[in-house]
Design a protein around this motif. Structure first.
Motif: not given
Length: 418
Positions: A201, A204, A239, A242-243, A246-247
């Motif tokens: 993260v 990213a 954001e 949300r990443w 998802e993981k």
């Protein structure tokens, strides 16, 4: 702007009392763009306290001090502040009025010892205390702005919000940085694996820092950010959140740091559903967690701590043949317990636990750490066996209870695994 927090008092230094004040102050300072670089604790010795204040004054821009503002002889923060700043300690009329107003409010006479609380370093800024006898004050030492607050937590919190935070925001002006922490609650992954899945993260989302906190049996994934633009910061953290979701997938309990029990309560209310529990090995722990949430009377109906086999039979209607054939710790027993709780209470759902928390009582077939969880809905019911390799009784009880609630959570979300 860099800050330090100083907790004073022999009871804090010796461990007699737990210092919860520093954690709260750190959180609030960081949220308002002030970087906390150190926590310090010192007792009631005047010379030690004085020298510590001088040292802090040379290290940071801001320091928040708690404790030592009371009426007794061991309350020495004001005297130490005056010595460290090279100022005279004098009776302050505004501070005296603050002390007197508290006693007038409760129609009690002010004692002479309380008058001591009005003696402050000359020129100090008074921080009025609306909920206690001790006024706080602000003074500069070695170029550092010191804020002295009472050690009583609810007094400290009120004065921090009323005085310290507004003053710090004014000092920072346009240069103020906003700090935020986004907390994602997870269950079902060990901390190491949650860390591995979340590790990308920071790459990213530049500027976002990752932290993990084990709050057994849950893991909190924390995302830290700092920016001069509050809206931009919130968007970046959302954001990144949300990443992470998802993981981590189905292991995410809440994207806003909420507890398992709070999340379940919200879902039950939304679905107009109710819940009944049958607890054996967890001894009422699930019921305690669920009813700790305000508004739980809207969905929580019943809990039976059916520890003995006789209670399982008489209260929940478990078939004696099931207990004789399989024993209390078995998937079928747990299923019937959940069914029984649901029927007794007239609830939408039933949930049960029966296991071996230890440290004794295990066998080769059912070692310590074995738990059977039952779930019952209007159209189906089942039992599931799980194993957790913890040897400590309380740890096992906690993870048994959380695992059962997690099964319910997934069922409410429509992702259950019968």
């Amino acid at each position: 702007m860099k800050a330090e927090i100083l907790a004073t008092g022999d009871e804090i230094r010796s461990g007699t009392l737990v210092d919860s004040n520093s954690a709260h102050i750190s959180e609030k300072l960081e949220e308002n763009g002030v970087e906390v670089v150190r926590h310090t604790c010192v007792g009631d010795d005047l010379s030690m306290l004085t020298s510590t204040l001088r040292e802090i004054g040379q290290r940071v821009n801001v320091c928040v001090v708690t404790g030592g503002l009371g009426p007794t002889t061991d309350d020495r923060s004001a005297e130490a502040a005056a010595k460290a700043a090279g100022l005279e300690l004098v009776e302050n009329e505004e501070a005296l009025a603050n002390v007197e107003s508290f006693f007038k409010k409760f129609k009690r006479p002010m004692t002479e010892s309380n008058r001591k609380q009005a003696f402050l370093p000359v020129g100090a800024k008074i921080l009025f205390n609306p909920v206690g006898t001790a006024p706080g004050f602000a003074v500069s030492i070695k170029g550092c702005r010191f804020f002295f607050l009472p050690g009583v937590p609810y007094e400290m919190k009120r004065m921090l919000a009323d005085h310290v935070i507004p003053d710090l925001l004014a000092i920072q002006g346009d240069a103020a940085l906003h700090s935020r922490v986004k907390t994602i609650t997870t269950f079902g992954l060990p901390e190491s694996l949650a860390g591995e899945k979340s590790a990308g993260v920071e790459a990213a989302f530049p500027g976002v820092q990752l932290g993990l906190r084990a709050n057994f049996p849950q893991i909190q994934v924390k995302l830290y950010g700092r920016d001069s633009d509050a809206r931009r910061l919130e968007e970046r953290l959302d954001e990144a959140g949300r990443w992470i979701v998802e993981k981590l997938g189905k292991h995410v309990v809440s994207q806003n740091g909420e507890t398992m029990q709070a999340v379940i309560g919200q879902m039950l209310l939304t679905q107009s559903a109710t819940l009944a529990l049958a607890e054996s090995c967890t001894g009422g722990l699930m019921a305690n967690w669920l009813t700790h949430v305000a508004g739980s009377s809207g969905y929580f109906l019943f809990s039976g701590v059916t520890y003995s086999n006789r209670a399982k039979i008489d209260v929940l209607g478990v078939d004696p043949n099931t207990l004789e054939e399989h024993g209390a710790v078995h998937e079928e027993t747990a299923r019937q317990m959940a069914e029984g709780a649901r029927k007794v209470a007239g609830a939408t759902y039933g949930l049960s636990t029966s296991g071996i928390a230890g440290p004794d009582g295990g066998s080769e077939d059912k070692p310590v750490g074995t738990v059977c969880i039952g779930f019952a809905a209007p159209d189906r019911s089942y039992g599931r066996r799980l194993f957790f390799p913890f040897g400590k009784r309380l740890m096992n009880k906690k993870i048994f209870a959380m695992a059962a609630l997690d099964i319910l959570r997934k069922e409410l979300m429509g992702i259950g695994e019968p």
